[in-house]
Each structure stands twice: as C-alpha cells, then as structure tokens.
Design an enzyme around this catalytic site. Structure first.
Site, mmCIF file in Angstrom:
data_model
loop_
_atom_site.group_PDB
_atom_site.id
_atom_site.type_symbol
_atom_site.label_atom_id
_atom_site.label_comp_id
_atom_site.label_asym_id
_atom_site.label_seq_id
_atom_site.Cartn_x
_atom_site.Cartn_y
_atom_site.Cartn_z
ATOM 1 N N PRO A 182 70.284 52.303 -16.425
ATOM 2 C CA PRO A 182 69.078 51.874 -15.726
ATOM 3 C C PRO A 182 69.355 50.961 -14.529
ATOM 4 C CG PRO A 182 69.230 50.795 -17.862
ATOM 5 C CD PRO A 182 70.309 51.822 -17.812
ATOM 6 N N ASN A 183 68.555 51.178 -13.522
ATOM 7 C CA ASN A 183 68.510 50.395 -12.280
ATOM 8 C C ASN A 183 69.692 50.628 -11.345
ATOM 9 O OD1 ASN A 183 66.000 49.067 -12.875
ATOM 10 N ND2 ASN A 183 67.133 47.887 -14.394
ATOM 11 N N ARG B 218 69.211 46.413 -4.617
ATOM 12 C CA ARG B 218 68.971 45.501 -5.739
ATOM 13 C C ARG B 218 70.064 44.451 -5.792
ATOM 14 N NH1 ARG B 218 70.734 46.316 -11.664
ATOM 15 N NH2 ARG B 218 69.712 44.577 -12.680
ATOM 16 N N TYR C 271 75.764 43.110 -6.597
ATOM 17 C CA TYR C 271 76.178 44.503 -6.714
ATOM 18 C C TYR C 271 76.660 45.121 -5.407
ATOM 19 C CZ TYR C 271 73.636 43.881 -11.071
ATOM 20 O OH TYR C 271 73.191 43.407 -12.276
ATOM 21 N N ASN D 73 78.827 53.132 -17.038
ATOM 22 C CA ASN D 73 78.198 51.879 -16.656
ATOM 23 C C ASN D 73 76.797 51.982 -17.228
ATOM 24 O OD1 ASN D 73 76.892 49.722 -15.504
ATOM 25 N ND2 ASN D 73 77.749 50.029 -13.464
ATOM 26 N N ALA E 207 71.892 47.673 -18.392
ATOM 27 C CA ALA E 207 71.336 46.796 -19.425
ATOM 28 C C ALA E 207 71.493 47.372 -20.832
ATOM 29 C CB ALA E 207 69.870 46.520 -19.135
ATOM 30 N N GLU F 50 84.662 51.568 -19.799
ATOM 31 C CA GLU F 50 83.406 50.878 -19.488
ATOM 32 C C GLU F 50 83.553 50.185 -18.137
ATOM 33 O OE1 GLU F 50 80.739 47.284 -21.530
ATOM 34 O OE2 GLU F 50 82.578 47.980 -22.497
ATOM 35 N N HIS G 219 81.498 47.735 -15.140
ATOM 36 C CA HIS G 219 80.384 46.890 -14.683
ATOM 37 C C HIS G 219 80.736 46.392 -13.297
ATOM 38 C CE1 HIS G 219 78.594 46.890 -18.625
ATOM 39 N NE2 HIS G 219 79.804 46.677 -19.109
ATOM 40 N N MET G 220 79.810 46.519 -12.384
ATOM 41 C CA MET G 220 80.074 46.089 -11.012
ATOM 42 C C MET G 220 80.165 44.577 -10.906
ATOM 43 S SD MET G 220 77.916 48.950 -8.948
ATOM 44 C CE MET G 220 78.555 48.460 -7.360
ATOM 45 N N ARG H 139 77.974 35.746 -16.164
ATOM 46 C CA ARG H 139 76.515 35.823 -16.016
ATOM 47 C C ARG H 139 75.840 35.243 -17.250
ATOM 48 N NH1 ARG H 139 74.617 41.305 -13.659
ATOM 49 N NH2 ARG H 139 72.765 40.014 -13.413
#
Length: 148
Positions: free
Chosen positions: A12-13, A20, A25, A76, A79, A100, A102-103, A109
């Site tokens: 998602p997203n 975004r 990102y 990726n 969420a 896996e 993740h940018m 975070r």
C-alpha cells in the site's frame, strides 16, 4: 531458453512514490523503480514481474502464484509489513527465497515500524537505501539462486 523470474511485490501507498513524503522515500516514482529493476535484472540474466496493490489479498495472490514459476521474491509490503500474518503465511507456504525491502530505515522510525512479520520468512532485509534497495535485493537473490 526462458530467464529465471523474480517476483517483485509492492504494498500500500507505494503507488504514491515521488509525491508521498519525498524526504523519506525520495522523488522517484514507482514506474522509475520498476524500470531500474528491469534493467538491472536483465543484466543479471533475470526477468521480473512487478506488481503493486493497496489490497492485502492481491499481494497474497501474487505471492502464492510464485510457487511454481519464480526463483525468488522481493517484497516491499509497506504498512502490511507490520500487520499481516496473511502475507507471512503466504511467503512461508511458497518456499521461495525472499528478500524484504524498505526504502526508509524502518528501525529509525516509529516504534511500531520496528516489527516485521515479513522478516520471519525472508532470507534478509534491505532498508534505508531508497529505491536502490531493489537493486541490492536483486543482487542478493541472484547470488542466492546461483549458490554463490
């Protein structure tokens, strides 16, 4: 002779990349990420299937479809990384080497982003390198597949 296929699944997203939160990102769009991944995969003698959805079931369906066709998965999950037992179960069921991605650096975070269900099924995780993480994941899978 057909090239080995790597499935790249985006959650998602990620369709909003480039607009975004570019401070997290970057400014590249998902189409740019896909083009770079295709070019790099070709240089490694691999082919990719590239998908994105905001719907968890789509991701599960794509992962399940990889079982007999793909030699590796890059995911990726966005969420869903932090919430989806369904994606974890699909990855465990297909028994395909998974990396896996993740940018952003998820461990720098919010606390809730530090936990990953996907990690329990992945050979490794690449995070914090922006879109270059996909290239690093392709390199890692190529090495895993070739046994080097």
């Amino acid at each position: 002779m057909t090239k080995p296929i790597i499935l790249i699944v985006n959650g998602p997203n990620l369709n909003l990349l480039g607009t975004r939160q570019p401070e997290l990102y970057g400014h590249e769009t998902l189409a740019c990420v896909e083009a770079s991944a295709r070019t790099h995969a070709a240089s490694l003698g691999l082919e990719i299937e590239f998908h994105q959805s905001n719907h968890e079931g789509d991701l599960v369906d794509w992962i399940q479809s990889a079982r007999q066709r793909c030699v590796g998965i890059i995911i990726n999950a966005g969420a869903y990384t932090h919430t989806s037992v369904a994606i974890l179960d699909a990855l465990l069921a297909v028994q395909v080497p998974t990396v896996e991605v993740h940018m952003s650096h998820i461990h720098r975070r919010e606390e809730f982003r530090h936990h990953s269900f996907v990690s329990k099924a992945a050979k490794g995780m690449i995070c914090g390198f922006g879109s270059h993480g996909y290239i690093l994941a392709l390199d890692a899978l190529a090495r895993l597949i070739r046994g080097s």
